[in-house]
Design an enzyme around this catalytic site. Structure first.
Site, PDB file in Angstrom:
ATOM      1  N   ASP A   1      50.970  37.514  41.899  1.00  0.00           N
ATOM      2  CA  ASP A   1      51.915  37.447  43.026  1.00  0.00           C
ATOM      3  C   ASP A   1      52.273  36.004  43.368  1.00  0.00           C
ATOM      4  OD1 ASP A   1      52.103  40.166  43.277  1.00  0.00           O
ATOM      5  OD2 ASP A   1      50.828  40.327  45.047  1.00  0.00           O
TER       6      ASP A   1
ATOM      7  N   ARG B   1      39.918  43.356  28.506  1.00  0.00           N
ATOM      8  CA  ARG B   1      40.666  42.090  28.445  1.00  0.00           C
ATOM      9  C   ARG B   1      42.125  42.307  28.019  1.00  0.00           C
ATOM     10  NH1 ARG B   1      36.578  38.038  28.837  1.00  0.00           N
ATOM     11  NH2 ARG B   1      34.629  38.834  28.023  1.00  0.00           N
TER      12      ARG B   1
ATOM     13  N   ARG C   1      29.600  27.477  26.901  1.00  0.00           N
ATOM     14  CA  ARG C   1      29.743  28.937  26.965  1.00  0.00           C
ATOM     15  C   ARG C   1      30.233  29.492  25.607  1.00  0.00           C
ATOM     16  NH1 ARG C   1      35.452  30.767  29.691  1.00  0.00           N
ATOM     17  NH2 ARG C   1      34.364  32.758  29.664  1.00  0.00           N
TER      18      ARG C   1
ATOM     19  N   GLU D   1      51.457  31.638  29.980  1.00  0.00           N
ATOM     20  CA  GLU D   1      50.041  32.031  29.956  1.00  0.00           C
ATOM     21  C   GLU D   1      49.409  31.564  28.642  1.00  0.00           C
ATOM     22  OE1 GLU D   1      49.792  36.230  29.316  1.00  0.00           O
ATOM     23  OE2 GLU D   1      47.748  36.374  30.101  1.00  0.00           O
TER      24      GLU D   1
ATOM     25  N   ARG E   1      40.003  41.619  21.668  1.00  0.00           N
ATOM     26  CA  ARG E   1      38.635  41.639  22.212  1.00  0.00           C
ATOM     27  C   ARG E   1      38.401  42.962  22.964  1.00  0.00           C
ATOM     28  NH1 ARG E   1      37.349  36.161  25.116  1.00  0.00           N
ATOM     29  NH2 ARG E   1      35.266  37.098  25.029  1.00  0.00           N
TER      30      ARG E   1
ATOM     31  N   PRO F   1      38.206  30.210  36.058  1.00  0.00           N
ATOM     32  CA  PRO F   1      36.752  30.155  36.088  1.00  0.00           C
ATOM     33  C   PRO F   1      36.078  30.056  34.712  1.00  0.00           C
ATOM     34  CG  PRO F   1      37.541  32.357  36.625  1.00  0.00           C
ATOM     35  CD  PRO F   1      38.728  31.446  36.650  1.00  0.00           C
ATOM     36  N   ASN F   2      35.029  29.265  34.702  1.00  0.00           N
ATOM     37  CA  ASN F   2      34.151  29.087  33.534  1.00  0.00           C
ATOM     38  C   ASN F   2      34.758  28.245  32.418  1.00  0.00           C
ATOM     39  OD1 ASN F   2      31.960  30.730  34.572  1.00  0.00           O
ATOM     40  ND2 ASN F   2      33.328  32.460  34.276  1.00  0.00           N
TER      41      ASN F   2
ATOM     42  N   TYR G   1      34.840  30.335  22.086  1.00  0.00           N
ATOM     43  CA  TYR G   1      35.701  29.338  22.729  1.00  0.00           C
ATOM     44  C   TYR G   1      35.637  27.952  22.091  1.00  0.00           C
ATOM     45  CZ  TYR G   1      35.869  33.017  26.221  1.00  0.00           C
ATOM     46  OH  TYR G   1      36.042  34.227  26.849  1.00  0.00           O
TER      47      TYR G   1
ATOM     48  N   ALA H   1      38.958  34.788  33.407  1.00  0.00           N
ATOM     49  CA  ALA H   1      38.626  36.183  33.744  1.00  0.00           C
ATOM     50  C   ALA H   1      39.568  36.772  34.795  1.00  0.00           C
ATOM     51  CB  ALA H   1      37.181  36.264  34.214  1.00  0.00           C
TER      52      ALA H   1
ATOM     53  N   ASN I   1      45.848  29.233  32.284  1.00  0.00           N
ATOM     54  CA  ASN I   1      44.829  30.083  31.685  1.00  0.00           C
ATOM     55  C   ASN I   1      43.967  30.569  32.850  1.00  0.00           C
ATOM     56  OD1 ASN I   1      42.718  31.325  30.448  1.00  0.00           O
ATOM     57  ND2 ASN I   1      42.308  29.710  28.948  1.00  0.00           N
TER      58      ASN I   1
ATOM     59  N   HIS J   1      45.594  31.613  26.418  1.00  0.00           N
ATOM     60  CA  HIS J   1      44.183  31.977  26.263  1.00  0.00           C
ATOM     61  C   HIS J   1      43.675  31.370  24.970  1.00  0.00           C
ATOM     62  CE1 HIS J   1      44.354  34.702  29.598  1.00  0.00           C
ATOM     63  NE2 HIS J   1      45.496  35.144  29.116  1.00  0.00           N
ATOM     64  N   LEU J   2      42.493  30.794  25.029  1.00  0.00           N
ATOM     65  CA  LEU J   2      41.902  30.193  23.826  1.00  0.00           C
ATOM     66  C   LEU J   2      41.658  31.273  22.781  1.00  0.00           C
ATOM     67  CD1 LEU J   2      39.349  27.983  25.769  1.00  0.00           C
ATOM     68  CD2 LEU J   2      41.277  27.100  24.445  1.00  0.00           C
ATOM     69  N   SER J   3      41.131  32.406  23.241  1.00  0.00           N
ATOM     70  CA  SER J   3      40.842  33.520  22.323  1.00  0.00           C
ATOM     71  C   SER J   3      42.000  34.516  22.363  1.00  0.00           C
ATOM     72  CB  SER J   3      39.546  34.217  22.760  1.00  0.00           C
ATOM     73  OG  SER J   3      39.706  34.797  24.055  1.00  0.00           O
TER      74      SER J   3
ATOM     75  N   HIS K   1      42.537  39.341  34.110  1.00  0.00           N
ATOM     76  CA  HIS K   1      42.400  40.788  33.980  1.00  0.00           C
ATOM     77  C   HIS K   1      42.187  41.501  35.313  1.00  0.00           C
ATOM     78  CE1 HIS K   1      41.848  39.169  30.034  1.00  0.00           C
ATOM     79  NE2 HIS K   1      40.669  38.641  30.356  1.00  0.00           N
TER      80      HIS K   1
HETATM   81  C1  DQA Z   1      40.052  33.393  28.244  1.00  0.00           C
HETATM   82  C2  DQA Z   1      39.892  34.897  27.921  1.00  0.00           C
HETATM   83  C3  DQA Z   1      39.350  35.650  29.116  1.00  0.00           C
HETATM   84  O1  DQA Z   1      39.214  37.034  28.799  1.00  0.00           O
HETATM   85  C4  DQA Z   1      37.999  35.115  29.515  1.00  0.00           C
HETATM   86  O2  DQA Z   1      37.529  35.776  30.668  1.00  0.00           O
HETATM   87  C5  DQA Z   1      37.976  33.636  29.692  1.00  0.00           C
HETATM   88  C6  DQA Z   1      38.762  32.805  28.765  1.00  0.00           C
HETATM   89  C7  DQA Z   1      40.471  32.593  26.994  1.00  0.00           C
HETATM   90  O3  DQA Z   1      40.912  31.451  27.185  1.00  0.00           O
HETATM   91  O4  DQA Z   1      40.329  33.070  25.861  1.00  0.00           O
HETATM   92  O5  DQA Z   1      37.266  33.119  30.532  1.00  0.00           O
HETATM   93  O6  DQA Z   1      41.072  33.265  29.200  1.00  0.00           O
END
Ligand code: DQA
Length: 154
Positions: A93, A117, A17, A104, A113, A9-10, A22, A83, A80, A106-108, A86
């Site tokens: 599963d 997270r 955003r 896995e 953080r 998501p997002n 990001y 959200a 990725n 994650h950009l950040s 977490h």
């Molecule tokens: C994220 C980190 C997550 O905590 C956050 O909710 C995201 C992006 C990242 O790519 O850094 O939506 O997965």
């Protein structure tokens, strides 16, 4: 070799955003980056890399796509979960259920953080995590799944 890249998501809101976290590039640029990474790394893989990219804002759709990977011959998953990282036992599963090697991304750097997270359920079902490298984390993940991680410049 078939690699499935899943974004949660997002992530479709990249560029809009929180660009200070990001980055300024949009989701289309991330897709283009991943396709190019698969093309490049695919040069050293017999038959190349068949790259599929999927994004959804819905947890159940992400679970459905992971399950589908079991039936469509996917060899490796880059995920990725955003959200849902977490919160989602369901995504963890699903990854365990299909037992396809998953990495896995994650950009950040989620570990540096907010505390909420710091827990990653999906990460518990993944063979490796790359976080805090921006788009490059996806290339590292693809390289890892294709046995070329050691060949990348650090
Ligand atoms: C994220 C980190 C997550 O905590 C956050 O909710 C995201 C992006 C990242 O790519 O850094 O939506 O997965």
């Amino acid at each position: 070799m078939k690699i499935l890249i899943i974004n949660g998501p997002n992530l479709n809101m990249l560029g809009i955003r929180e660009p200070e976290i990001y980055g300024k590039q949009d989701y289309h640029a991330l897709e283009a980056y991943c396709r190019e990474a698969c093309r490049e790394l695919g040069e050293s893989v017999t038959g190349g890399i068949d790259c599929e990219i999927y994004q959804s804002n819905h947890e159940g759709d992400l679970v459905d796509r992971i399950q589908q990977a079991y039936f469509d011959g996917t060899d490796g998953i880059v995920i990725n979960p955003a959200a849902y990282t977490h919160t989602s036992v369901a995504i963890m599963d699903a990854l365990k259920a299909v037992s396809i090697p998953a990495v896995e991304v994650h950009l950040s750097n989620i570990d540096s953080r907010e505390e909420f997270r710091h827990i990653s359920y999906a990460g518990k079902a993944c063979v490796r995590s790359f976080m805090g490298y921006g788009f490059e984390g996806y290339k590292k993940a693809i390289a890892f799944l294709t046995g070329q991680y050691g060949d990348l410049p650090s």
